[in-house]
Design an enzyme around this catalytic site. Structure first.
Site, PDB file in Angstrom:
ATOM      1  N   ASP A 104       0.815  -1.207   0.000  1.00 22.31           N
ATOM      2  CA  ASP A 104       0.000   0.000   0.000  1.00 22.31           C
ATOM      3  C   ASP A 104       0.856   1.267   0.000  1.00 22.31           C
ATOM      4  OD1 ASP A 104      -2.229  -1.535   0.057  1.00 22.31           O
ATOM      5  OD2 ASP A 104      -3.015  -0.776   1.960  1.00 22.31           O
ATOM      6  N   HIS A 256       3.826  -2.342   3.231  1.00 24.12           N
ATOM      7  CA  HIS A 256       3.804  -0.964   2.732  1.00 24.12           C
ATOM      8  C   HIS A 256       5.125  -0.653   2.026  1.00 24.12           C
ATOM      9  CE1 HIS A 256       0.730  -0.849   5.912  1.00 24.12           C
ATOM     10  NE2 HIS A 256       0.180   0.142   5.244  1.00 24.12           N
TER      11      HIS A 256
END
Length: 781
Positions: A104, A256
């Site tokens: 993400d 991430h």
């Protein structure tokens, strides 16, 4: 009094000069519009950059603790992949021994390439949920991501919690990210992950409608069921542990690749991949996980259908081919951006090729962002340079002005023997019926012997007759009125110089009045044989209006304080047309007042330097002039000044390599003029634009204090200038507004002037509307 009158005849056709003036006037409006568009473009670039960085339109709200009573239980308890095939909510789980690796918040120029390199090394695909603003800033990374075989999904454009946003904002967030993907990699996507989302059981009554609407538009929403929590930076071992599913279960695993310092993620990722492969896991994308799950379900369904074929046939459902959730196999769905394609279960990936308007709009977005990414840092550096230059100028002005004042006001200071010989005062006049009588009346009180030469440059309002009558009424026998065909101010001045009887000539405008002692003070520096020209102290007479007060501040602070500095540096750039004195022989030596530029006063001043003559400033020789009374008139005047200054600097550019006084001006005076009269004013609006931007989107208090600090420095300089000139401080109350208005106007004027120069336009001597309200100096307060 002698008069020379040209012969009159029938009305002539427009002259070349008149045609040129008409052409310039016709071009003026487009240039002004273009200057305004440039300022608008600057503002737009800054807003775009702020939007990309979530400074404009940013929303930091994150919803927590909301009820999920309206969310179906099968969704809350279902797998991490949510689709709406046939309008029905369906969840899909990642098959056992399978990892759908997701990342993400990217792309990030530091961490994402390192993640891609690791994935490539281990031949592992992943799904990246990208933020549109980051995609538009780093399109090359996304292109590499897709070419490497990875999948991308949307993580909104500005990373906002969509449950707080309107339908229009939600659509905008999705569409803008799709455009960014189209521009970066030539694709769109059907995958979506909401910012701040986690497992499906966290869906609440506010976010559920968002997922439903996006699902109906063809999006597949992706959640997680195993979170590495790498954003907490807990250490490599914990990241690997938390990202590992239990008991061989499949999982959508979250990492991430942006949003903060991700070195622990980079270190943990190889270890994690090796560990999961050792456990017998395979890695796939979200689309791959769905296909694998439905392939397994399809085999089970086939077995069941064979065992109960008769019953299904009787029920009329044999061979229906329906997938879980009621979507027929191979059924086409309306995808994002209106694209029609098969459902995600029938694709190798969730990507769609971007075509048509979507592709070109995406390319345009990437291009615009590239401009903003380049322009804003450059503008920021420009602002710093402007700030340093402005503060440096103020500091230099204060030091040199103080030194100039103390030097010139010493009791023992003297230019040399007192100058007593008569001088010639030249008054060029074009349609000055409102002012010429006041001008002559002020000269009639001169304490120094003078002759007055009024050169009427083809006036059509009876200026010459008014001048003769005024001289007669005042009993002035030292006035000559010379009429000539309209040829412009330089020609009128040259006519006056040729007709002058004395060795020193004083030049003044036809709308200006002198104090009785002005001429005597103005000519005293000529006691020094090195002095070839003297600049007087021009002051605004009509200062009781807002525009007049603005110009009064500018004259005292900007012009006269500057001239003290330039005087000491021996590089005076301009002798004001309202009040200046010259040795007649020096004027003739440089060829007189040139018609090559609009700023004949700047042109002749630089020519004096190049001829080796010294130019000085005489602060005690004051002239009161009528400044423009409207913004339109002020624009016209400053346009002529700025354009004329550019012309004069270009004309005398060879002084940069000259020796002696000419080289001194070229290497000292010319750079100062370019920096402080052209470059700095062009960038000056950045001060206000950045201030407003920062006050609204960054830090209101800090931005306001910074702006007030700069204003405080300007007020300090202005107050000191007013003190040196003996002016009243009350006008300084207008300074904040004056600074705001002047900065924008001078920016537009200078852009207008630059465009005129580039297009080869020319302007002639422009006549400003006068009222004659500046009478005798005694009436000025």
């Amino acid at each position: 009094m002698t008069t020379t009158t040209p012969s009159r005849g029938r009305r002539r056709a427009p002259t070349r000069i008149q045609r040129a003036a008409g052409k310039a006037a016709a071009l003026q409006k487009p240039r002004v519009i273009l200057a305004g568009l440039l300022l608008l473009a600057l503002t737009s670039v800054m807003l775009l950059d702020g939007y990309l960085r979530a400074e404009v339109g940013g929303d930091q709200r994150v919803r927590t603790g909301a009820s999920s009573s309206k969310v179906p239980d099968k969704v809350l308890d279902g797998g991490p992949i949510l689709t709406f095939r046939g309008g029905q909510a369906t969840t899909v789980s990642v098959p056992d021994k399978t990892i759908a690796l997701t990342f993400d918040d990217g792309p990030n120029p530091t961490w994402t390439p390192q993640v891609l390199e690791i994935l490539k090394k281990y031949d592992v695909p992943a799904t990246f949920f990208v933020v549109g603003s980051m995609v538009s800033r780093y399109p090359g990374i996304v292109e590499d991501m897709v070419e490497q075989g990875n999948e991308v999904g949307i993580h909104t454009f500005t990373h906002v919690d969509l449950s707080y946003q309107s339908d229009a904002r939600v659509n905008r967030e999705m569409q803008q990210t799709q455009l960014a993907l189209a521009g970066a990699a030539g694709i769109t996507t059907t995958l979506f992950r909401a910012p701040y989302s986690s497992e499906t059981d966290a869906i609440d009554n506010y976010s559920w409608p968002v997922y439903k609407k996006l699902g109906e538009s063809g999006y597949t929403s992706v959640f997680v069921d195993t979170d590495s929590d790498d954003w907490k930076r807990p250490g490599v071992s914990k990241i690997v542990k938390w990202a590992t599913p239990e008991d061989g279960e499949g999982a959508s695993v979250l990492f991430h690749d942006a949003g903060g310092e991700r070195s622990q993620t980079i270190k943990a990722l190889p270890t994690y991949i090796e560990k999961m492969k050792a456990k017998g896991y395979t890695f796939t994308t979200i689309s791959g996980a769905v296909q694998k799950d439905e392939s397994a379900n399809g085999q089970q369904a086939g077995t069941g259908q064979q065992a109960a074929g008769d019953q299904q046939a009787a029920a009329g459902t044999a061979g229906s081919g329906r997938q879980p959730g009621g979507a027929p196999t191979g059924q086409t769905q309306q995808g994002p951006n209106g694209q029609t394609g098969v459902g995600i279960s029938n694709l190798q990936a969730a990507h769609r090729e971007a075509t048509g308007a979507t592709l070109y709009e995406g390319k345009a977005l990437i291009g615009a962002v590239a401009v903003a990414e380049w322009a804003v840092p450059v503008l920021s550096v420009g602002l710093m340079i402007v700030g340093v230059a402005v503060l440096g100028r103020f500091g230099m002005m204060l030091l040199l002005a103080r030194r100039h004042y103390r030097q010139r006001n010493k009791r023992r200071f003297s230019w040399g023997p007192t100058v007593h010989q008569p001088v010639s005062v030249i008054v060029p006049a074009y349609n000055e019926k409102e002012c010429i009588a006041n001008t002559l009346a002020s000269l009639a009180k001169s304490t120094h012997p003078i002759e007055i030469i009024v050169v009427d440059d083809g006036s059509s309002d009876g200026t010459s007759e008014i001048a003769r009558n005024a001289a007669r009424e005042l009993g002035m026998t030292n006035v000559r009125v010379i009429r000539q065909e309209n040829a412009g101010k330089p020609a009128a001045l040259n006519n006056g110089v040729r007709s002058a009887s004395y060795d020193i000539v004083v030049m003044m405008d036809g709308d200006t009045v002198f104090e009785p002692d002005t001429v005597r003070q103005l000519v005293q520096p000529f006691a020094d044989p090195e002095v070839g020209a003297v600049a007087g102290n021009a002051k605004v007479g009509n200062r009781n209006t807002v525009i007049g007060a603005w110009q009064h501040i500018e004259y005292v602070m900007g012009f006269n304080l500057d001239r003290r500095m330039y005087d000491l540096l021996r590089c005076m750039p301009t002798i004001p047309g309202a009040i200046g004195a010259f040795r007649r022989e020096a004027v003739l030596e440089v060829g007189g007042m040139s018609e090559d530029t609009l700023a004949e006063d700047t042109d002749i001043t630089i020519a004096m330097h190049r001829a080796g003559r010294r130019v000085v400033y005489q602060e005690h020789a004051r002239a009161w002039t009528e400044a423009p009374g409207s913004l339109k008139q002020l624009w016209s005047q400053r346009y002529r000044w700025s354009y004329g200054t550019m012309q004069a600097l270009w004309k005398h550019r060879k002084s940069l390599t000259d020796k002696g006084p000419s080289g001194r001006f070229g290497r000292v005076g010319m750079p100062l003029v370019v920096i402080f009269q052209i470059v700095t004013p062009v960038f000056a609006p950045l001060i206000d634009v950045f201030t407003v931007y920062s006050m609204i989107f960054v830090d209101f208090t800090a931005a306001l204090l910074a702006w007030l600090a700069v204003l405080g420095v300007q007020l300090l300089c202005a107050a000191y200038a007013f003190r040196l000139d003996g002016e009243k401080y009350r006008y300084l109350l207008m300074m904040p507004l004056q600074q705001l208005a002047y900065r924008q106007m001078m920016y537009l004027v200078l852009i207008h002037s630059c465009i005129t120069a580039l297009t080869g336009g020319r302007l002639r001597w422009q006549k400003l509307k006068r009222t004659g309200e500046v009478g005798t100096p005694a009436g000025v307060s």
